[in-house]
Design a protein around this motif. Structure first.
Motif, PDB file in Angstrom:
ATOM      1  N   LEU A 178       0.825  -1.208   0.000  1.00 26.38           N
ATOM      2  CA  LEU A 178       0.000   0.000   0.000  1.00 26.38           C
ATOM      3  C   LEU A 178       0.856   1.253   0.000  1.00 26.38           C
ATOM      4  O   LEU A 178       0.716   2.126  -0.868  1.00 26.38           O
ATOM      5  N   THR A 179       1.755   1.385   0.981  1.00 24.79           N
ATOM      6  CA  THR A 179       2.542   2.610   1.093  1.00 24.79           C
ATOM      7  C   THR A 179       3.589   2.722  -0.009  1.00 24.79           C
ATOM      8  O   THR A 179       3.938   3.828  -0.425  1.00 24.79           O
ATOM      9  N   MET A 180       4.096   1.597  -0.501  1.00 25.67           N
ATOM     10  CA  MET A 180       5.054   1.639  -1.605  1.00 25.67           C
ATOM     11  C   MET A 180       4.407   2.229  -2.854  1.00 25.67           C
ATOM     12  O   MET A 180       4.951   3.150  -3.478  1.00 25.67           O
ATOM     13  N   THR A 181       3.235   1.718  -3.218  1.00 21.86           N
ATOM     14  CA  THR A 181       2.566   2.189  -4.429  1.00 21.86           C
ATOM     15  C   THR A 181       2.113   3.634  -4.291  1.00 21.86           C
ATOM     16  O   THR A 181       2.300   4.457  -5.197  1.00 21.86           O
ATOM     17  N   ALA A 182       1.524   3.963  -3.148  1.00 21.55           N
ATOM     18  CA  ALA A 182       0.971   5.305  -2.967  1.00 21.55           C
ATOM     19  C   ALA A 182       2.052   6.377  -2.922  1.00 21.55           C
ATOM     20  O   ALA A 182       1.847   7.509  -3.380  1.00 21.55           O
ATOM     21  N   SER A 183       3.237   6.043  -2.391  1.00 23.90           N
ATOM     22  CA  SER A 183       4.272   7.060  -2.216  1.00 23.90           C
ATOM     23  C   SER A 183       5.171   7.235  -3.436  1.00 23.90           C
ATOM     24  O   SER A 183       5.911   8.219  -3.518  1.00 23.90           O
ATOM     25  N   THR A 184       5.125   6.322  -4.390  1.00 21.10           N
ATOM     26  CA  THR A 184       6.057   6.365  -5.518  1.00 21.10           C
ATOM     27  C   THR A 184       6.037   7.684  -6.284  1.00 21.10           C
ATOM     28  O   THR A 184       7.101   8.265  -6.545  1.00 21.10           O
ATOM     29  N   PRO A 185       4.863   8.226  -6.688  1.00 19.38           N
ATOM     30  CA  PRO A 185       4.891   9.487  -7.426  1.00 19.38           C
ATOM     31  C   PRO A 185       5.466  10.653  -6.613  1.00 19.38           C
ATOM     32  O   PRO A 185       6.081  11.559  -7.179  1.00 19.38           O
ATOM     33  N   VAL A 186       5.269  10.631  -5.294  1.00 16.43           N
ATOM     34  CA  VAL A 186       5.746  11.724  -4.447  1.00 16.43           C
ATOM     35  C   VAL A 186       7.269  11.722  -4.371  1.00 16.43           C
ATOM     36  O   VAL A 186       7.902  12.789  -4.396  1.00 16.43           O
ATOM     37  N   TRP A 187       7.879  10.549  -4.292  1.00 17.10           N
ATOM     38  CA  TRP A 187       9.340  10.467  -4.256  1.00 17.10           C
ATOM     39  C   TRP A 187       9.954  11.124  -5.492  1.00 17.10           C
ATOM     40  O   TRP A 187      10.970  11.818  -5.407  1.00 17.10           O
ATOM     41  N   GLY A 188       9.361  10.869  -6.648  1.00 17.14           N
ATOM     42  CA  GLY A 188       9.900  11.452  -7.869  1.00 17.14           C
ATOM     43  C   GLY A 188       9.894  12.967  -7.846  1.00 17.14           C
ATOM     44  O   GLY A 188      10.891  13.615  -8.199  1.00 17.14           O
ATOM     45  N   LYS A 189       8.784  13.549  -7.405  1.00 18.39           N
ATOM     46  CA  LYS A 189       8.703  15.008  -7.380  1.00 18.39           C
ATOM     47  C   LYS A 189       9.609  15.599  -6.303  1.00 18.39           C
ATOM     48  O   LYS A 189      10.251  16.638  -6.516  1.00 18.39           O
ATOM     49  N   LEU A 190       9.656  14.973  -5.138  1.00 14.70           N
ATOM     50  CA  LEU A 190      10.530  15.480  -4.083  1.00 14.70           C
ATOM     51  C   LEU A 190      12.000  15.461  -4.508  1.00 14.70           C
ATOM     52  O   LEU A 190      12.784  16.329  -4.108  1.00 14.70           O
ATOM     53  N   SER A 191      12.368  14.499  -5.349  1.00 16.75           N
ATOM     54  CA  SER A 191      13.761  14.461  -5.822  1.00 16.75           C
ATOM     55  C   SER A 191      14.049  15.622  -6.764  1.00 16.75           C
ATOM     56  O   SER A 191      15.201  16.047  -6.897  1.00 16.75           O
ATOM     57  N   ASP A 192      13.015  16.137  -7.433  1.00 11.55           N
ATOM     58  CA  ASP A 192      13.186  17.343  -8.245  1.00 11.55           C
ATOM     59  C   ASP A 192      13.478  18.549  -7.366  1.00 11.55           C
ATOM     60  O   ASP A 192      14.199  19.464  -7.765  1.00 11.55           O
ATOM     61  N   VAL A 193      12.898  18.551  -6.181  1.00 13.75           N
ATOM     62  CA  VAL A 193      13.002  19.723  -5.300  1.00 13.75           C
ATOM     63  C   VAL A 193      14.250  19.652  -4.430  1.00 13.75           C
ATOM     64  O   VAL A 193      15.016  20.622  -4.328  1.00 13.75           O
ATOM     65  N   TRP A 194      14.484  18.512  -3.801  1.00 16.30           N
ATOM     66  CA  TRP A 194      15.569  18.391  -2.823  1.00 16.30           C
ATOM     67  C   TRP A 194      16.802  17.670  -3.366  1.00 16.30           C
ATOM     68  O   TRP A 194      17.811  17.581  -2.663  1.00 16.30           O
TER      69      TRP A 194
END
Length: 520
Positions: free
Chosen positions: A77-93
């Motif tokens: 559940l948390t792996m699938t739901a968090s995947t798109p957020v990790w990508g965007k956060l890597s753009d920022v941080w």
């Protein structure tokens, strides 16, 4: 060379200058970074697959039989739901920082899970493991996209794809070995920690990417909330529907409503956000849309066969868990061979479309082969079928990501890559649910037909819900009926895999053969 001439026609190149990759890495440096990325992917994927074999032992020691399904579902559940957020956060941080944060979360939660003294402790640890795993599933592909040009990326991405398949297939086998060994089930969590630590050290020493401008440090928290919430509702429905509650029940309706409302909210928020988690313009990119759909179909095929083939092998063929795990080796070898070979050929020729087209045909052919299985089938036939599926998966998984990365501008590389991974994981969950529903319904119909109101109907019904060992301990007549019912139900499951492969095949046919860029 002017970067604008290397991009896909019609794409905008704003902000490209801020995203230039660092000075070229040597072949040795790229290989060393690749090793770190592969170790990280291996540890994260093992976590999602290794625990299945250990679940009966874990529940027996910690108690909480009513929450058994949550031990596996929490991470997915948390792996699938968090995947798109990790990508965007890597753009920022920054990619490196986010990758290391994901590793730290994963290492800490793995140690916590290994020391769990109750089900609540274990579930919380598994929840955070999934968050870390989401980052480790998406970020390696994004980092590889920063380090290597698309034309050369195939030869390296093939190795990442092979790690994904090997970990997914080999996890249950390793889990069974650890549970039966003196180490015990806790080492299903501890064993991944040293690999993750080595990956952290390798990335810390070798990966050097430029910091992003401070002006881009914007996070779309509302969009992240809506996307994660909608994905979580869908994953809860797919993971627990038909098990914890009926598909047509109040909990199902509530989850569908929540998912629909949050999905609509995500669309509205993302259209207005300055830096959206999933940029709406990506969905106007044909390659991105087709790559996401094809990845979802491939995920359905892969997870469907991996979850339900062991049932055929253990119940119908009577193999032990270890022996059934060994029967997946043809699939592992096929996936490994096809993934690495197709990657090298893509880098050499620049042509990539032929591989997912051929791969989806092989997946469909593999499922067709498996439809001929029955209680008396040769294990050679099983090996041929799963090898075909493995070859097909190896030709599809990483090439679909590569094609998507090549078709979007660099500013969207992280969002597009994590989105394709997200849809593959979501497709896998949908495949498990769909295959499971088909199998359960067919099994119940078979049992009802064989029982026919006879005095042995209760024995048949109880036999279906038993473990493989319990089924093979039934009286011969009842055992034969149960095995025949399972055999016919599995035939329907394998038949379902063929139309899914057809959908994937038709989808990849619509791909445009966009030349791979030689520049980053």
């Amino acid at each position: 060379m002017d970067r604008r001439t290397a991009d896909v026609p019609g794409e905008h190149d704003a902000d490209e200058a801020a995203e230039e990759a660092p000075a070229n890495y040597s072949r040795r440096q790229i290989l060393e970074i690749l090793v770190g990325l592969m170790l990280a992917m291996l540890t994260s994927m093992l976590t999602t697959s290794i625990v299945g074999t250990a679940l009966p032992t874990i529940v027996g020691e910690l108690g909480g039989q009513d929450r058994l399904s949550w031990v596996a579902s929490a991470t997915l559940l948390t792996m699938t739901a968090s995947t798109p957020v990790w990508g965007k956060l890597s753009d920022v941080w920054g990619r490196k920082l986010l990758f290391q944060i994901a590793l730290v979360i994963f290492i800490g939660s793995s140690v916590a899970a290994g020391f769990a003294d109750g089900m609540t402790w274990l579930l919380v640890a598994r929840f955070f493991q999934g968050i870390g795993t989401g980052g480790l599933a998406a970020l390696p592909q994004i980092i590889l996209g920063d380090v290597v040009a698309p034309r050369e990326r195939g030869r390296y991405s093939g190795f990442l794809g092979s790690v994904f398949g090997v970990a997914t297939v080999g996890g249950p086998l390793l889990g069974g070995f650890l549970v039966d060994s003196p180490l015990g089930w806790r080492w299903c969590f501890f064993i991944t920690v040293p690999l993750a630590v080595v990956a952290f050290i390798v990335i810390q020493r070798l990966l050097k990417l430029p910091a992003r401008p401070r002006s881009e440090n914007r996070i779309d928290w509302w969009g992240a909330t809506c996307i994660v919430g909608a994905a979580s509702a869908v994953m809860l429905l797919l993971s627990l529907g038909g098990q914890e509650f009926e598909w047509l029940s109040a909990p199902s309706y509530v989850l569908v409503a929540v998912a629909a409302v949050l999905f609509l909210g995500a669309v509205l928020v993302e259209r207005r956000a300055q830096a959206p988690i999933l940029p709406p313009h990506l969905f106007r990119n044909g390659t991105f849309v087709l790559g996401s759909l094809a990845s979802a179909a491939v995920g359905m095929s892969m997870f469907g066969v991996m979850i339900y083939l062991p049932q055929y092998l253990q119940i119908v063929q009577g193999l032990s868990p270890t022996a059934s795990g060994l029967m997946t080796l043809p699939m592992v070898l096929g996936l490994l061979t096809a993934s690495v070979t197709s990657g090298f050929l893509v880098s050499r020729t620049g042509k990539w479309k032929i591989f997912p087209v051929t791969g989806t045909v092989l997946i469909g052919t593999g499922f067709f082969t498996l439809t001929f299985l029955d209680a008396g089938s040769s294990l050679v036939l099983v090996g041929v079928g799963v090898c075909q599926i493995g070859l097909g998966l190896g030709m599809c998984m990483q090439i679909l990501i590569l094609a998507t990365q090549n078709a979007v501008k660099r500013a969207d590389l992280a969002s597009a890559t994590s989105a394709v991974s997200f849809f593959r994981n979501l497709g896998g969950a949908m495949g498990v649910a769909a295959f499971g529903a088909v199998m359960t319904n067919r099994l119940h119909d078979e049992i009802a037909e064989r029982a026919g109101g006879s005095s042995g109907s209760s024995d048949l019904s109880s036999g279906v819900s038993g473990s493989p060992e319990a089924i093979h301990a039934l009286p011969p007549a009842v055992q034969d009926a149960v095995i025949a019912a399972f055999s016919n139900a599995m035939h329907t499951v394998f038949t379902l895999g063929m139309p899914i492969a057809v959908v994937a095949f038709v989808t990849v046919l619509f791909f445009k053969q966009i030349p791979l860029r030689s520049g980053r």
